[in-house]
Design an enzyme around this catalytic site. Structure first.
Site, short mmCIF file in Angstrom:
data_model
loop_
_atom_site.label_atom_id
_atom_site.label_comp_id
_atom_site.label_asym_id
_atom_site.label_seq_id
_atom_site.Cartn_x
_atom_site.Cartn_y
_atom_site.Cartn_z
N ASN A 116 -10.74 -2.96 -6.35
CA ASN A 116 -9.83 -2.09 -7.33
C ASN A 116 -10.25 -1.77 -8.66
OD1 ASN A 116 -6.63 -2.98 -6.11
ND2 ASN A 116 -7.99 -1.37 -5.39
N GLY A 147 -0.01 5.33 -4.46
CA GLY A 147 -0.81 6.72 -4.85
C GLY A 147 0.04 7.97 -3.94
N ARG A 148 0.17 7.66 -2.73
CA ARG A 148 0.72 8.89 -1.79
C ARG A 148 2.09 9.02 -2.24
NH1 ARG A 148 -0.99 6.01 3.31
NH2 ARG A 148 -1.44 4.37 1.99
N ASP A 152 0.82 -1.23 -0.08
CA ASP A 152 -0.01 0.01 0.06
C ASP A 152 0.99 1.20 0.02
OD1 ASP A 152 -2.25 1.44 -0.09
OD2 ASP A 152 -2.83 1.36 2.11
C1 FPP Z 1 -2.13 0.23 -3.37
O1 FPP Z 1 -1.49 1.52 -3.16
C2 FPP Z 1 -1.47 -0.52 -4.23
C3 FPP Z 1 -2.24 -0.98 -5.28
C4 FPP Z 1 -3.76 -1.08 -5.45
C5 FPP Z 1 -1.62 -1.59 -6.39
C6 FPP Z 1 -0.39 -2.45 -6.20
C7 FPP Z 1 0.33 -2.83 -7.30
C8 FPP Z 1 1.71 -2.67 -7.46
C9 FPP Z 1 2.69 -2.34 -6.57
C10 FPP Z 1 2.37 -3.05 -8.88
C11 FPP Z 1 2.04 -4.45 -9.00
C12 FPP Z 1 2.59 -4.76 -10.34
C13 FPP Z 1 2.80 -5.78 -10.97
C14 FPP Z 1 3.51 -5.93 -12.19
C15 FPP Z 1 2.24 -7.20 -10.32
P1 FPP Z 1 -2.63 2.74 -3.41
O2 FPP Z 1 -2.59 2.95 -4.72
O3 FPP Z 1 -3.97 2.23 -2.70
O4 FPP Z 1 -1.80 3.89 -2.50
P2 FPP Z 1 -2.60 5.04 -1.63
O5 FPP Z 1 -3.19 4.42 -0.69
O6 FPP Z 1 -1.33 5.85 -1.38
O7 FPP Z 1 -3.49 5.78 -2.58
#
Ligand code: FPP
Length: 242
Positions: free
Chosen positions: A70, A25-26, A22
């Site tokens: 998602n 995005g941040r 996680d």
């Molecule tokens: C959560 O962070 C992360 C995700 C929803 C996606 C995770 C995906 C990856 C790390 C890439 C994976 C890639 C492959 C090739 C398997 P968020 O976007 O919710 O972050 P935030 O909480 O800061 O908004």
């Protein structure tokens, strides 16, 4: 930064490590970048992370890459994640092969766009004889959906006469889950500061140790993994016994 030295530190190594990656995005927001740059940085970190896990002799790693929830994110974010997946396995297949990484995808992957689905199926097939470490990627994954799917599949087997209701126990039920054949995770790491499970491996995490880190996923490095492993080593697990 000095890399962790396993011979000096007595670290208990989990057999199966689960990770909620996680904070992408941040990470991007802090740099005034669109969210997709955070996912790109997150994927690059995953590429290195799997190598660190192999260095620590962890046999199974399961990461949460895309949840059933998602799909509700804005269209361009979903599309860029799907594109990233296609690129990632195209670009790094050789490297993953050299590292002996077997890939397995857990989830409702049939919902992926055609090109992404073909990519993940091919990546899984091509990696099936590698055995240094197994990377399970939860994709279009939701634990409640997984449990309902398993329940339906078992029921269908009872109706068709392949199973008796009395046969159902924890082991049999586990064999209907996407994680069939895998040991349950011993340690879950969640980065990004939130302390919740977010519909990830609800059944499989029953006896798991949880480790929460405030570090955003793209910034979670080998030394941070080592710290998590050291804390895990200090915890005593009794599986409900005394
Ligand atoms: C959560 O962070 C992360 C995700 C929803 C996606 C995770 C995906 C990856 C790390 C890439 C994976 C890639 C492959 C090739 C398997 P968020 O976007 O919710 O972050 P935030 O909480 O800061 O908004």
């Amino acid at each position: 930064m000095k890399s962790p030295n396993l011979s000096q530190d007595k670290i208990k190594i989990p057999k199966h490590l689960a990770v909620i990656m996680d904070g992408n995005g941040r990470w991007a927001k802090k740099r005034f970048l669109p969210r997709k740059f955070g996912h790109r940085a997150g994927a690059e970190n995953l590429r290195q992370f799997i190598r660190w896990c192999a260095d620590f002799s962890i046999k199974y790693v399961t990461v949460y890459a895309f949840s059933t929830e998602n799909w509700q994110r804005p269209d361009d974010e979903v599309q860029s994640l799907m594109k990233l997946i296609v690129e990632f396995f195209g670009k790094y297949n050789r490297e993953l092969e050299e590292e002996g990484v077997r890939l397995q995808f857990l989830g409702k992957i049939e919902d992926l766009p055609e090109k992404s689905l073909a990519t993940v199926k091919r990546a899984e097939e091509e990696s099936k004889n590698r055995n240094r470490i197994t990377l399970n990627i939860a994709l279009s994954y939701g634990s409640r959906q997984e449990i309902i799917r398993a329940t339906k599949a078992f029921t269908a087997d009872v109706i068709s006469g392949n199973r008796e209701i009395e046969e159902l126990n924890q082991e049999v039920f586990s064999s209907y889950l996407y994680t069939q054949g895998l040991p349950d995770p011993d340690l879950l790491i969640r980065t990004g500061g939130e302390q919740r499970i977010s519909n990830f491996l609800l059944w499989q995490l029953s006896y798991c140790e949880f480790y929460f880190s405030d570090i955003l996923w793209p910034d979670f490095k080998k030394n941070d993994l080592k710290e998590a492993l050291m804390e895990f080593s200090d915890r005593e697990r009794r599986f409900g016994g005394v």
